[in-house]
Structures are given as C-alpha cells and as structure tokens.
Design a protein around this motif. Sequence first.
Motif, mmCIF file in Angstrom:
data_model
loop_
_atom_site.group_PDB
_atom_site.id
_atom_site.type_symbol
_atom_site.label_atom_id
_atom_site.label_comp_id
_atom_site.label_asym_id
_atom_site.label_seq_id
_atom_site.Cartn_x
_atom_site.Cartn_y
_atom_site.Cartn_z
ATOM 1 N N ILE A 28 0.686 -1.105 0.240
ATOM 2 C CA ILE A 28 -0.422 0.264 -0.225
ATOM 3 C C ILE A 28 0.978 1.101 0.130
ATOM 4 O O ILE A 28 1.999 1.061 0.458
ATOM 5 C CB ILE A 28 -1.023 -0.014 1.453
ATOM 6 N N SER A 29 0.466 1.968 -0.791
ATOM 7 C CA SER A 29 1.390 3.435 -1.168
ATOM 8 C C SER A 29 1.273 4.502 0.411
ATOM 9 O O SER A 29 0.596 3.744 1.050
ATOM 10 C CB SER A 29 1.035 4.417 -1.764
ATOM 11 N N ALA A 30 2.085 5.398 0.400
ATOM 12 C CA ALA A 30 1.695 5.827 1.316
ATOM 13 C C ALA A 30 0.786 6.518 1.661
ATOM 14 O O ALA A 30 0.639 6.446 3.114
ATOM 15 C CB ALA A 30 3.442 7.093 0.878
ATOM 16 N N GLY A 31 0.167 7.582 1.382
ATOM 17 C CA GLY A 31 -0.913 8.263 1.322
ATOM 18 C C GLY A 31 -2.162 7.150 1.495
ATOM 19 O O GLY A 31 -3.218 7.285 1.626
ATOM 20 N N GLY A 32 -1.722 5.936 1.018
ATOM 21 C CA GLY A 32 -2.705 5.088 0.877
ATOM 22 C C GLY A 32 -4.137 5.061 0.208
ATOM 23 O O GLY A 32 -5.152 4.101 -0.403
ATOM 24 N N TYR A 33 -3.540 5.675 -1.367
ATOM 25 C CA TYR A 33 -4.224 5.523 -2.451
ATOM 26 C C TYR A 33 -3.814 4.311 -3.420
ATOM 27 O O TYR A 33 -5.132 3.832 -4.725
ATOM 28 C CB TYR A 33 -4.185 6.354 -2.959
ATOM 29 N N ASN A 34 -3.036 3.799 -3.342
ATOM 30 C CA ASN A 34 -2.622 2.611 -4.336
ATOM 31 C C ASN A 34 -2.176 1.072 -3.183
ATOM 32 O O ASN A 34 -1.436 1.554 -2.217
ATOM 33 C CB ASN A 34 -1.125 2.745 -4.962
ATOM 34 N N THR A 35 -2.971 0.263 -4.260
ATOM 35 C CA THR A 35 -2.833 -1.408 -3.346
ATOM 36 C C THR A 35 -2.462 -1.523 -4.720
ATOM 37 O O THR A 35 -2.539 -1.716 -5.662
ATOM 38 C CB THR A 35 -4.067 -1.826 -2.784
#
Length: 122
Positions: free
Chosen positions: A50-57
């Motif tokens: 999961i990306s730092a901001g949570g937008y990409n997994t």
Amino acid sequence: VQLQACGGGLVQAGGCLRLSCAASGRTFSSVIVTWFRQPPGKEREFVAFISAGGYNTDYADSVKGRFTISRDNTENTAYLQMNNLKADDTAIYYCAAKQGYIARSPIGYNYWGQGTLVTVSS
C-alpha cells in the motif's frame, strides 16, 4: 520507523484473520508498507503493498480477492485482512516499510517487523 506485526494464529481453512503492523516514529505516513510471507521451507514472497497515502494497492495473484491491505496513518498502523484462508497461506507474515518507489522484492526495505505466524488447517 520501528514495526511490530501481530494478529497471527491458528485458523481453519475458510476462516479469516486480520494482521496489524504498528509503527513507531513520525515518518509512517511517508513510507510504503508491504506485507511479505515466508511459507515453511520456502523463500520470502510478496503478498501486498500500500502506498504512503493509502491510495494505491497491489496484491499477489495468489491472494487477490481474498486479502485486503489498508492503513490508518493517524494510528500509525497498517492492516492485512485475510479472508477465505487456505492451507497454502500458512506462513510467517512480515510487514515491511520503505520510502521511495514501490517494490515487490524484499530487497531494499529498510524496516521490518518481527513476523507473525499464520497457520491454516485444512
């Protein structure tokens, strides 16, 4: 960043577990979090990130549709919800973190949790 993984245990096939990865330090919101696992006698393998901001997994094909990775940066915690568990999911699960680009290889991850054992009985 220091990581501590927990939530593993023994579950029957078809059951579910939620793993947590608690982080200390103020840079958690700037790091990628990835779950890896190491089945008995095998090498460590990618599960989900999961990306730092949570937008990409992204997920390994073997867990896609069954596992969900998420994070709460206000709580400095990442999660791995595991549903419909199979015997092949038996492994030690590790959370890891790094800054920079997303990577499925464990090489380059600076921070690792201690691992939590998940055992799925068939």
